[in-house]
Scaffold this active site. Sequence first.
Site, mmCIF file in Angstrom:
data_model
loop_
_atom_site.group_PDB
_atom_site.id
_atom_site.type_symbol
_atom_site.label_atom_id
_atom_site.label_comp_id
_atom_site.label_asym_id
_atom_site.label_seq_id
_atom_site.Cartn_x
_atom_site.Cartn_y
_atom_site.Cartn_z
ATOM 1 C CB SER A 171 37.403 -18.456 -6.093
ATOM 2 O OG SER A 171 37.060 -19.145 -4.899
ATOM 3 C CE1 TYR A 230 33.907 -14.586 -4.527
ATOM 4 C CE2 TYR A 230 34.128 -16.839 -3.737
ATOM 5 C CZ TYR A 230 34.705 -15.653 -4.143
ATOM 6 O OH TYR A 230 36.077 -15.527 -4.191
HETATM 7 P P1 NAP Z 1 40.019 -8.171 0.025
HETATM 8 O O1 NAP Z 1 41.163 -8.109 0.987
HETATM 9 O O2 NAP Z 1 38.650 -7.882 0.520
HETATM 10 O O3 NAP Z 1 40.350 -7.222 -1.227
HETATM 11 C C1 NAP Z 1 39.407 -7.020 -2.251
HETATM 12 C C2 NAP Z 1 39.842 -5.856 -3.132
HETATM 13 O O4 NAP Z 1 38.850 -5.680 -4.162
HETATM 14 C C3 NAP Z 1 39.963 -4.551 -2.372
HETATM 15 O O5 NAP Z 1 41.141 -3.898 -2.766
HETATM 16 C C4 NAP Z 1 38.735 -3.769 -2.832
HETATM 17 O O6 NAP Z 1 39.059 -2.374 -2.901
HETATM 18 C C5 NAP Z 1 38.554 -4.308 -4.246
HETATM 19 N N1 NAP Z 1 37.221 -4.074 -4.768
HETATM 20 C C6 NAP Z 1 36.041 -4.586 -4.327
HETATM 21 N N2 NAP Z 1 35.032 -4.073 -5.040
HETATM 22 C C7 NAP Z 1 35.582 -3.218 -5.961
HETATM 23 C C8 NAP Z 1 35.046 -2.384 -6.970
HETATM 24 N N3 NAP Z 1 33.735 -2.291 -7.185
HETATM 25 N N4 NAP Z 1 35.906 -1.651 -7.725
HETATM 26 C C9 NAP Z 1 37.232 -1.723 -7.503
HETATM 27 N N5 NAP Z 1 37.805 -2.496 -6.558
HETATM 28 C C10 NAP Z 1 36.975 -3.227 -5.794
HETATM 29 O O7 NAP Z 1 39.921 -9.631 -0.638
HETATM 30 P P2 NAP Z 1 41.019 -10.561 -1.355
HETATM 31 O O8 NAP Z 1 41.002 -11.870 -0.659
HETATM 32 O O9 NAP Z 1 42.319 -9.878 -1.515
HETATM 33 O O10 NAP Z 1 40.294 -10.777 -2.761
HETATM 34 C C11 NAP Z 1 40.912 -10.498 -4.008
HETATM 35 C C12 NAP Z 1 40.365 -11.450 -5.051
HETATM 36 O O11 NAP Z 1 40.692 -12.789 -4.704
HETATM 37 C C13 NAP Z 1 38.839 -11.421 -5.203
HETATM 38 O O12 NAP Z 1 38.504 -11.495 -6.582
HETATM 39 C C14 NAP Z 1 38.386 -12.662 -4.465
HETATM 40 O O13 NAP Z 1 37.152 -13.162 -4.958
HETATM 41 C C15 NAP Z 1 39.538 -13.597 -4.773
HETATM 42 N N6 NAP Z 1 39.661 -14.733 -3.837
HETATM 43 C C16 NAP Z 1 39.855 -14.537 -2.502
HETATM 44 C C17 NAP Z 1 39.939 -15.644 -1.658
HETATM 45 C C18 NAP Z 1 40.152 -15.525 -0.171
HETATM 46 O O14 NAP Z 1 39.980 -16.528 0.557
HETATM 47 N N7 NAP Z 1 40.548 -14.379 0.356
HETATM 48 C C19 NAP Z 1 39.814 -16.938 -2.189
HETATM 49 C C20 NAP Z 1 39.608 -17.091 -3.545
HETATM 50 C C21 NAP Z 1 39.539 -15.993 -4.367
HETATM 51 P P3 NAP Z 1 38.097 -1.168 -2.464
HETATM 52 O O15 NAP Z 1 37.140 -1.690 -1.432
HETATM 53 O O16 NAP Z 1 39.058 -0.144 -1.937
HETATM 54 O O17 NAP Z 1 37.443 -0.743 -3.746
#
Ligand code: NAP
Length: 246
Positions: A133, A146
């Site tokens: 991130s 975070y």
């Molecule tokens: P999201 O839509 O909330 O998806 C997060 C995913 O992580 C879900 O599929 C969730 O699945 C899974 N997850 C969470 N805890 C888990 C666990 N204990 N075991 C297995 N799976 C787990 O968010 P996203 O934006 O796609 O995020 C994906 C990645 O990108 C993350 O690492 C996040 O930090 C990173 N990121 C996001 C952003 C942003 O602005 N969106 C920016 C920078 C980085 P379940 O709840 O079904 O387990």
Amino acid sequence: MSHQPRTAVITGASAGIGEATARALAREGFHVVLGARRVDRIEALAAELGGQAFSLDVTSKDSVAALAACIPQASVLVNNAGLALGLDPLESGSDSDWETVIETNVLGLMRVTRALLPALQRAPHSHIVNLGSVAGWESYKGGSAYCASKHAVRSLSRTLRLELLGRPIRVTEVSPGLVKTEFSLVRFHGDAARAETPYAGLQPLTADDIAECVRWAVMLPPHVNIDEIIVKPVAQASATVVHRAG
Ligand code: NAP
């Protein structure tokens, strides 16, 4: 020559970036193995993509071990499962939020990587993609756990590149800025109105934009390692400096 499709394991494939990455890699011909806790979602996606769904909680050693036991060989591991919880200053932060964030984003990624390295080594060449991130490059108020977790992901990506040197395993870190997914809804514990505020007045990235970064890095020839990709909306200059219209 084997005509078996190559396997890509994607953690956190039930939503957002993980789901979009699963679709993008399936379109490239990968057999996708999807892990997440919301099994109904990944089962539906696996059925659509011709992949496999595994109940996976990256914070559980047993769950990670059970996944690894079912995967003899993997060409790609996308360590995507992750979350932020809250935006409280450190002085009033919650132990349980901190523990969940560090357990998931740092220890979960380490556990999954260690468990799948034997399978990755059985492929002729393989690739680990870690979702970092901009919070791994900068810190912001309210981001203590975070930001610390994503700084750790950056360090882990670099450590792996050193430790795996000499083996045909690539390590890429993709570090997004604002992406509109369920991320903000999770961060604000389901408060939908508050979850909209980071995206107000600007065009955020989509999950597909990030999936395209992953797909591109993975599909490059196996001798090409993209170390780090930082990708932000054009309206975002840093983790906290954004241009909002109106
Ligand atoms: P999201 O839509 O909330 O998806 C997060 C995913 O992580 C879900 O599929 C969730 O699945 C899974 N997850 C969470 N805890 C888990 C666990 N204990 N075991 C297995 N799976 C787990 O968010 P996203 O934006 O796609 O995020 C994906 C990645 O990108 C993350 O690492 C996040 O930090 C990173 N990121 C996001 C952003 C942003 O602005 N969106 C920016 C920078 C980085 P379940 O709840 O079904 O387990």
